[in-house]
Design a protein around this motif. Structure first.
Motif, PDB file in Angstrom:
ATOM      1  N   VAL A  66       0.832  -1.201   0.000  1.00  0.00           N
ATOM      2  CA  VAL A  66       0.000   0.000   0.000  1.00  0.00           C
ATOM      3  C   VAL A  66       0.868   1.254   0.000  1.00  0.00           C
ATOM      4  N   TYR A  67       1.920   1.240   0.820  1.00  0.00           N
ATOM      5  CA  TYR A  67       2.816   2.400   0.894  1.00  0.00           C
ATOM      6  C   TYR A  67       3.454   2.676  -0.466  1.00  0.00           C
ATOM      7  N   GLU A  68       3.928   1.632  -1.124  1.00  0.00           N
ATOM      8  CA  GLU A  68       4.576   1.795  -2.424  1.00  0.00           C
ATOM      9  C   GLU A  68       3.594   2.321  -3.472  1.00  0.00           C
ATOM     10  N   LEU A  69       2.340   1.890  -3.402  1.00  0.00           N
ATOM     11  CA  LEU A  69       1.338   2.396  -4.344  1.00  0.00           C
ATOM     12  C   LEU A  69       1.146   3.900  -4.195  1.00  0.00           C
ATOM     13  N   TYR A  70       1.012   4.366  -2.962  1.00  0.00           N
ATOM     14  CA  TYR A  70       0.809   5.793  -2.742  1.00  0.00           C
ATOM     15  C   TYR A  70       2.056   6.593  -3.093  1.00  0.00           C
ATOM     16  N   SER A  96      -6.945   7.605 -14.470  1.00  0.00           N
ATOM     17  CA  SER A  96      -7.686   6.342 -14.565  1.00  0.00           C
ATOM     18  C   SER A  96      -6.777   5.155 -14.271  1.00  0.00           C
ATOM     19  N   GLU A  97      -5.575   5.162 -14.831  1.00  0.00           N
ATOM     20  CA  GLU A  97      -4.643   4.069 -14.581  1.00  0.00           C
ATOM     21  C   GLU A  97      -4.260   3.998 -13.110  1.00  0.00           C
ATOM     22  N   THR A  98      -4.073   5.144 -12.483  1.00  0.00           N
ATOM     23  CA  THR A  98      -3.715   5.165 -11.060  1.00  0.00           C
ATOM     24  C   THR A  98      -4.852   4.634 -10.199  1.00  0.00           C
ATOM     25  N   LEU A  99      -6.079   5.046 -10.514  1.00  0.00           N
ATOM     26  CA  LEU A  99      -7.237   4.558  -9.756  1.00  0.00           C
ATOM     27  C   LEU A  99      -7.397   3.048  -9.916  1.00  0.00           C
ATOM     28  N   GLN A 100      -7.137   2.530 -11.087  1.00  0.00           N
ATOM     29  CA  GLN A 100      -7.222   1.083 -11.302  1.00  0.00           C
ATOM     30  C   GLN A 100      -6.196   0.361 -10.441  1.00  0.00           C
ATOM     31  N   GLU A 101      -4.969   0.869 -10.410  1.00  0.00           N
ATOM     32  CA  GLU A 101      -3.921   0.248  -9.606  1.00  0.00           C
ATOM     33  C   GLU A 101      -4.284   0.226  -8.126  1.00  0.00           C
ATOM     34  N   HIS A 102      -4.963   1.253  -7.666  1.00  0.00           N
ATOM     35  CA  HIS A 102      -5.249   1.392  -6.238  1.00  0.00           C
ATOM     36  C   HIS A 102      -6.470   0.595  -5.788  1.00  0.00           C
ATOM     37  N   LEU A 103      -7.070  -0.186  -6.667  1.00  0.00           N
ATOM     38  CA  LEU A 103      -8.179  -1.041  -6.253  1.00  0.00           C
ATOM     39  C   LEU A 103      -7.716  -2.151  -5.315  1.00  0.00           C
ATOM     40  N   THR A 104      -6.427  -2.382  -5.236  1.00  0.00           N
ATOM     41  CA  THR A 104      -5.908  -3.399  -4.312  1.00  0.00           C
ATOM     42  C   THR A 104      -5.685  -2.844  -2.906  1.00  0.00           C
ATOM     43  N   VAL A 139      -7.991 -12.836   1.262  1.00  0.00           N
ATOM     44  CA  VAL A 139      -7.043 -13.340   0.268  1.00  0.00           C
ATOM     45  C   VAL A 139      -7.753 -13.629  -1.045  1.00  0.00           C
ATOM     46  N   GLN A 140      -9.057 -13.955  -0.968  1.00  0.00           N
ATOM     47  CA  GLN A 140      -9.820 -14.281  -2.165  1.00  0.00           C
ATOM     48  C   GLN A 140     -10.370 -13.045  -2.880  1.00  0.00           C
ATOM     49  N   VAL A 141     -10.119 -11.860  -2.323  1.00  0.00           N
ATOM     50  CA  VAL A 141     -10.623 -10.620  -2.916  1.00  0.00           C
ATOM     51  C   VAL A 141      -9.436  -9.731  -3.241  1.00  0.00           C
ATOM     52  N   PRO A 142      -8.809  -9.904  -4.410  1.00  0.00           N
ATOM     53  CA  PRO A 142      -7.604  -9.133  -4.728  1.00  0.00           C
ATOM     54  C   PRO A 142      -7.851  -7.660  -4.966  1.00  0.00           C
ATOM     55  N   LYS A 143      -9.080  -7.301  -5.398  1.00  0.00           N
ATOM     56  CA  LYS A 143      -9.391  -5.905  -5.674  1.00  0.00           C
ATOM     57  C   LYS A 143     -10.721  -5.547  -5.044  1.00  0.00           C
ATOM     58  N   MET A 144     -10.833  -4.291  -4.622  1.00  0.00           N
ATOM     59  CA  MET A 144     -12.087  -3.850  -4.016  1.00  0.00           C
ATOM     60  C   MET A 144     -12.207  -2.343  -4.158  1.00  0.00           C
ATOM     61  N   ALA A 145     -13.282  -1.901  -4.801  1.00  0.00           N
ATOM     62  CA  ALA A 145     -13.557  -0.471  -4.914  1.00  0.00           C
ATOM     63  C   ALA A 145     -14.497  -0.004  -3.812  1.00  0.00           C
ATOM     64  N   ALA A 146     -15.118  -0.961  -3.091  1.00  0.00           N
ATOM     65  CA  ALA A 146     -16.084  -0.646  -2.037  1.00  0.00           C
ATOM     66  C   ALA A 146     -17.302   0.059  -2.611  1.00  0.00           C
ATOM     67  N   THR A 147     -17.996  -0.607  -3.507  1.00  0.00           N
ATOM     68  CA  THR A 147     -19.224  -0.078  -4.085  1.00  0.00           C
ATOM     69  C   THR A 147     -20.278  -1.162  -4.080  1.00  0.00           C
ATOM     70  N   MET A 148     -21.528  -0.742  -4.317  1.00  0.00           N
ATOM     71  CA  MET A 148     -22.626  -1.698  -4.351  1.00  0.00           C
ATOM     72  C   MET A 148     -22.446  -2.718  -5.465  1.00  0.00           C
ATOM     73  N   GLN A 149     -21.770  -2.321  -6.547  1.00  0.00           N
ATOM     74  CA  GLN A 149     -21.596  -3.243  -7.661  1.00  0.00           C
ATOM     75  C   GLN A 149     -20.846  -4.496  -7.226  1.00  0.00           C
ATOM     76  N   GLU A 150     -20.011  -4.391  -6.198  1.00  0.00           N
ATOM     77  CA  GLU A 150     -19.247  -5.542  -5.739  1.00  0.00           C
ATOM     78  C   GLU A 150     -20.099  -6.511  -4.938  1.00  0.00           C
ATOM     79  N   LEU A 151     -21.329  -6.142  -4.638  1.00  0.00           N
ATOM     80  CA  LEU A 151     -22.241  -7.055  -3.964  1.00  0.00           C
ATOM     81  C   LEU A 151     -23.046  -7.867  -4.965  1.00  0.00           C
TER      82      LEU A 151
END
Length: 357
Positions: free
Chosen positions: A17-21, A48-56, A255-267
């Motif tokens: 996370v630190y390296e991403l920021y 857009s590319e940065t936001l995609q990377e930060h989904l982890t 561990v089974q959720v590599p990416k998460m935007a925290a939105t309703m779509q993920e439900l």
């Protein structure tokens, strides 16, 4: 993150996370002054590319906190998580608002000589939906939550009815994806609790009752269920990201959720769409490329232990609140207060701590 103990930052997940920021900071600080539309388009591509990377960030951060729970006091880890997540929301909202406004600028109906002058997303100002209807959001979220429950417990399970009452015409400006995530998590918890309690009981499951109350400055949504309440050994930790008797289970699930935007779509269940509302066209448009779109599908019964604390962070960021009252053996009442955007200043007292992350 530089204020954390060194041994915590060296954790692989926290270091990721630190390296991403750090990478994002180094990349964006080198961007030259925007002087043309073409410059802005290149800048938007970079964002857009940065936001995609930060989904982890969210799942890796949560895993790191759980793994380091013995190295910091629980109140320190929760304070860090809340501060960092508020900062994350702040920066992503700014970035996504810029992307949405740029998209509007490039839309065919934006130009004076356009053949089509009607904007199908006229109710949006960037990411802010001006006519967010509480009833429609609850109905859509309940539809998706029921689909998840049916997938988890099988098609033969009897699902509880979701009853709505109160001010069903309540309409207010809000960021739709944030509200959908909060209500989606709350309804998911209630419906699953009722199904699990009534799975081996005769009769029809008790309904989940949703009361909508509109006031001049805010809207309050109460969600009540008869799912048996929360066990007393779990209740003290429902707002915590890194402690509790189920933290190891949550770590294994994360561990089974590599990416998460925290939105309703993920439900949503993979390959299955939710119910539509009157604002579905605008929502669909913003779900295609926005970084708050669905990039991963959570398995129906995958509990991460983050729904409630994440929902409260979202609610409090926009000067709202989220409170929970449990009667063990009976059920739970959750009160979500939503401040109407534009009618109340944001909580400026949190800005200094956000910028310090």
């Amino acid at each position: 993150m530089q204020t954390l103990p060194y041994v915590v930052v060296t954790n692989p997940n926290m270091s990721h996370v630190y390296e991403l920021y750090y990478k994002a900071f180094e990349t964006l600080r080198r961007v030259q002054e925007i002087k043309s539309v073409e410059d802005n388009d290149r800048y938007c591509k970079l964002i857009s590319e940065t936001l995609q990377e930060h989904l982890t960030v969210i799942p890796r951060l949560a895993m790191g906190i759980i793994e380091c729970q013995s190295l910091m006091r629980p109140e320190e880890t929760d304070k860090f998580m809340n501060t960092l997540l508020r900062s994350r929301i702040s920066r992503r909202v700014i970035a996504e608002q810029h992307l949405a406004l740029t998209e509007t600028f490039h839309s065919p109906w934006h130009f004076p000589d356009a053949k089509q002058h009607h904007d199908p997303n006229a109710d949006f100002v960037g990411e802010v939906f001006l006519r967010c209807n509480a009833k429609e959001v609850v109905e859509e979220c309940s539809h998706r939550a029921k689909s998840l429950a049916a997938e988890a417990f099988g098609g033969d399970c009897v699902l509880p009815e979701v009853k709505l009452e109160g001010h069903l015409d309540a309409t207010f400006p809000y960021i739709l994806s944030h509200l959908q995530y909060i209500i989606g998590e709350l309804l998911r918890n209630s419906i699953q609790a009722v199904v699990e309690k009534w799975e081996h009981l005769p009769g029809t499951p008790a309904p989940v009752e949703v009361l909508i109350c509109e006031a001049p400055q805010h809207v309050i949504i109460r969600i009540s269920d008869q799912g048996g309440g929360i066990a007393k050994d779990i209740l003290p930790n429902v707002w915590s990201f890194g402690k509790g008797p189920r933290s190891q289970i949550h770590l294994e699930n994360l561990v089974q959720v590599p990416k998460m935007a925290a939105t309703m779509q993920e439900l949503k269940i993979s390959g299955r769409s939710g119910g539509g509302t009157a604002h579905a066209p605008g929502e669909d448009r913003r779900s295609v490329d926005a970084s708050l779109s669905s990039l991963t599908s959570r398995p129906p019964n995958l509990r991460l232990g983050m729904g409630l604390p994440m929902s409260r962070v979202y609610a409090e960021y926009w000067a709202g609140s989220l409170e929970l009252y449990s009667l063990e053996g009976y059920g739970v009442d959750v009160f979500l207060q939503i401040s109407k955007l534009g009618n109340k200043n944001e909580q400026l007292s949190t800005r200094a701590s956000m910028d310090a992350v």
